[in-house]
Scaffold this motif. Structure first.
Motif, PDB file in Angstrom:
ATOM      1  N   ASN A  95       0.860  -1.184   0.000  1.00 26.40           N
ATOM      2  CA  ASN A  95       0.000   0.000   0.000  1.00 26.40           C
ATOM      3  C   ASN A  95       0.892   1.229   0.000  1.00 26.40           C
ATOM      4  N   CYS A  96       1.404   1.543  -1.170  1.00 24.98           N
ATOM      5  CA  CYS A  96       2.413   2.597  -1.302  1.00 24.98           C
ATOM      6  C   CYS A  96       1.802   3.998  -1.344  1.00 24.98           C
ATOM      7  N   LEU A  97       2.646   4.964  -0.991  1.00 22.87           N
ATOM      8  CA  LEU A  97       2.273   6.376  -1.047  1.00 22.87           C
ATOM      9  C   LEU A  97       3.017   7.032  -2.208  1.00 22.87           C
ATOM     10  N   HIS A  98       2.255   7.678  -3.089  1.00 20.26           N
ATOM     11  CA  HIS A  98       2.826   8.404  -4.222  1.00 20.26           C
ATOM     12  C   HIS A  98       2.684   9.900  -3.940  1.00 20.26           C
ATOM     13  N   VAL A  99       3.731  10.668  -4.152  1.00 21.55           N
ATOM     14  CA  VAL A  99       3.664  12.126  -4.010  1.00 21.55           C
ATOM     15  C   VAL A  99       4.141  12.749  -5.315  1.00 21.55           C
ATOM     16  N   TYR A 100       3.227  13.444  -5.994  1.00 16.87           N
ATOM     17  CA  TYR A 100       3.555  14.157  -7.223  1.00 16.87           C
ATOM     18  C   TYR A 100       3.534  15.645  -6.895  1.00 16.87           C
ATOM     19  N   PHE A 101       4.684  16.302  -6.996  1.00 11.92           N
ATOM     20  CA  PHE A 101       4.750  17.697  -6.554  1.00 11.92           C
ATOM     21  C   PHE A 101       5.599  18.524  -7.516  1.00 11.92           C
ATOM     22  N   GLY A 102       5.674  19.832  -7.245  1.00 14.66           N
ATOM     23  CA  GLY A 102       6.478  20.727  -8.063  1.00 14.66           C
ATOM     24  C   GLY A 102       5.637  21.795  -8.736  1.00 14.66           C
ATOM     25  N   GLU A 103       6.327  22.700  -9.416  1.00 18.85           N
ATOM     26  CA  GLU A 103       5.657  23.865  -9.998  1.00 18.85           C
ATOM     27  C   GLU A 103       5.051  23.604 -11.372  1.00 18.85           C
ATOM     28  N   ALA A 104       5.426  22.511 -12.010  1.00 17.85           N
ATOM     29  CA  ALA A 104       5.035  22.304 -13.402  1.00 17.85           C
ATOM     30  C   ALA A 104       3.726  21.537 -13.559  1.00 17.85           C
ATOM     31  N   LYS A 105       3.190  21.616 -14.768  1.00 15.58           N
ATOM     32  CA  LYS A 105       1.997  20.853 -15.146  1.00 15.58           C
ATOM     33  C   LYS A 105       2.286  19.359 -15.087  1.00 15.58           C
ATOM     34  N   GLY A 106       1.290  18.567 -14.719  1.00 18.91           N
ATOM     35  CA  GLY A 106       1.432  17.124 -14.804  1.00 18.91           C
ATOM     36  C   GLY A 106       1.106  16.356 -13.546  1.00 18.91           C
ATOM     37  N   LYS A 107       0.933  17.037 -12.443  1.00 19.35           N
ATOM     38  CA  LYS A 107       0.694  16.345 -11.161  1.00 19.35           C
ATOM     39  C   LYS A 107      -0.675  15.669 -11.149  1.00 19.35           C
ATOM     40  N   THR A 108      -1.698  16.456 -11.410  1.00 16.70           N
ATOM     41  CA  THR A 108      -3.048  15.889 -11.465  1.00 16.70           C
ATOM     42  C   THR A 108      -3.176  14.943 -12.657  1.00 16.70           C
ATOM     43  N   THR A 109      -2.574  15.322 -13.782  1.00 20.40           N
ATOM     44  CA  THR A 109      -2.618  14.482 -14.979  1.00 20.40           C
ATOM     45  C   THR A 109      -2.058  13.096 -14.694  1.00 20.40           C
ATOM     46  N   ALA A 110      -0.926  13.038 -13.998  1.00 22.39           N
ATOM     47  CA  ALA A 110      -0.307  11.755 -13.664  1.00 22.39           C
ATOM     48  C   ALA A 110      -1.200  10.934 -12.742  1.00 22.39           C
ATOM     49  N   SER A 111      -1.791  11.596 -11.767  1.00 20.21           N
ATOM     50  CA  SER A 111      -2.631  10.873 -10.807  1.00 20.21           C
ATOM     51  C   SER A 111      -3.888  10.323 -11.469  1.00 20.21           C
ATOM     52  N   MET A 112      -4.464  11.074 -12.402  1.00 21.28           N
ATOM     53  CA  MET A 112      -5.664  10.601 -13.085  1.00 21.28           C
ATOM     54  C   MET A 112      -5.347   9.468 -14.059  1.00 21.28           C
TER      55      MET A 112
END
Length: 211
Positions: free
Chosen positions: A45-62
């Motif tokens: 049951n891993c934890l993923h953290v997508y962060f930073g100033e650029a586009k792609g965080k929500t895109t990656a999660s979806m």
């Protein structure tokens, strides 16, 4: 066989979940026991953290949500500080994902009155509690970093949802600036860096691309 050995050594999901070095993303720790690693592949049951100033965080999660749905996993998406009108949410719902938005209409927290902020904080807390009562295979907490930073969700409640998640549940957190404890606990930590973006030449957010 050689192929199985290489697969176990280099697949991140095969590393024991309770190994601190592996949870922090260290490449130095190897699996301790092949049988344990095979078991963890199904129960991690891993934890993923997508962060930073650029586009792609929500895109990656979806994108991950779509993949999980394709394998029959139950997916829950909680969007903090968003109005729930982004284009990907409709097909995700149609495919069976539970999608919750933390705002009734678009707006900025700094423009809200104290009463509005308190109401939003309560609303988002209730959504988070609801998801904790309905376990799933993948829980996405979109813009949880910003919600925490702006005081729009309780730190203790968010920690409970993330750090005390049940066995078999993957959790994804997105946002520009994650809290230190998020990065510490992350199994996957991915920073999005902007090298070029149409916004810099005056192009506004585009339907079907940015939302």
């Amino acid at each position: 066989t050689l192929s199985l050995t290489l697969f176990l050594l280099y697949s991140p999901l095969k590393r024991p979940y309770n190994t601190l070095d592996n949870r922090a993303g260290s490449a130095s720790s190897l699996p301790l026991d092949p049988e344990e690693c095979i078991f963890m592949a199904d129960t991690a049951n891993c934890l993923h953290v997508y962060f930073g100033e650029a586009k792609g965080k929500t895109t990656a999660s979806m994108g991950l949500a779509l993949r999980a749905l394709g394998h029959g996993l139950r997916v829950t998406v909680v969007q903090f500080l968003k109005d729930g009108c982004s284009g990907e949410l409709t097909p995700l719902r149609e495919l069976g994902a539970a999608v919750y938005s933390g705002m009734e209409s678009a707006g900025f927290v700094f423009q809200m009155s104290g009463e509005e902020k308190a109401s939003l904080r309560e609303q988002q807390g209730l959504l988070l509690k609801k998801t904790m009562e309905e376990p799933c295979g993948l829980l996405i907490l979109d813009e949880a970093c910003a919600a925490l930073q702006l005081g729009m969700v309780e730190d203790s409640l968010l920690r409970q949802a993330v750090l005390l998640r049940p066995e078999g549940m993957e959790v994804v957190i997105t946002g520009r600036e994650p809290a230190p404890w998020m990065l510490e606990a992350a199994d996957y930590s991915t920073e999005m860096r902007c090298r070029r973006h149409p916004y810099s030449r005056g192009t506004a957010a585009r339907k079907g691309v940015e939302f």
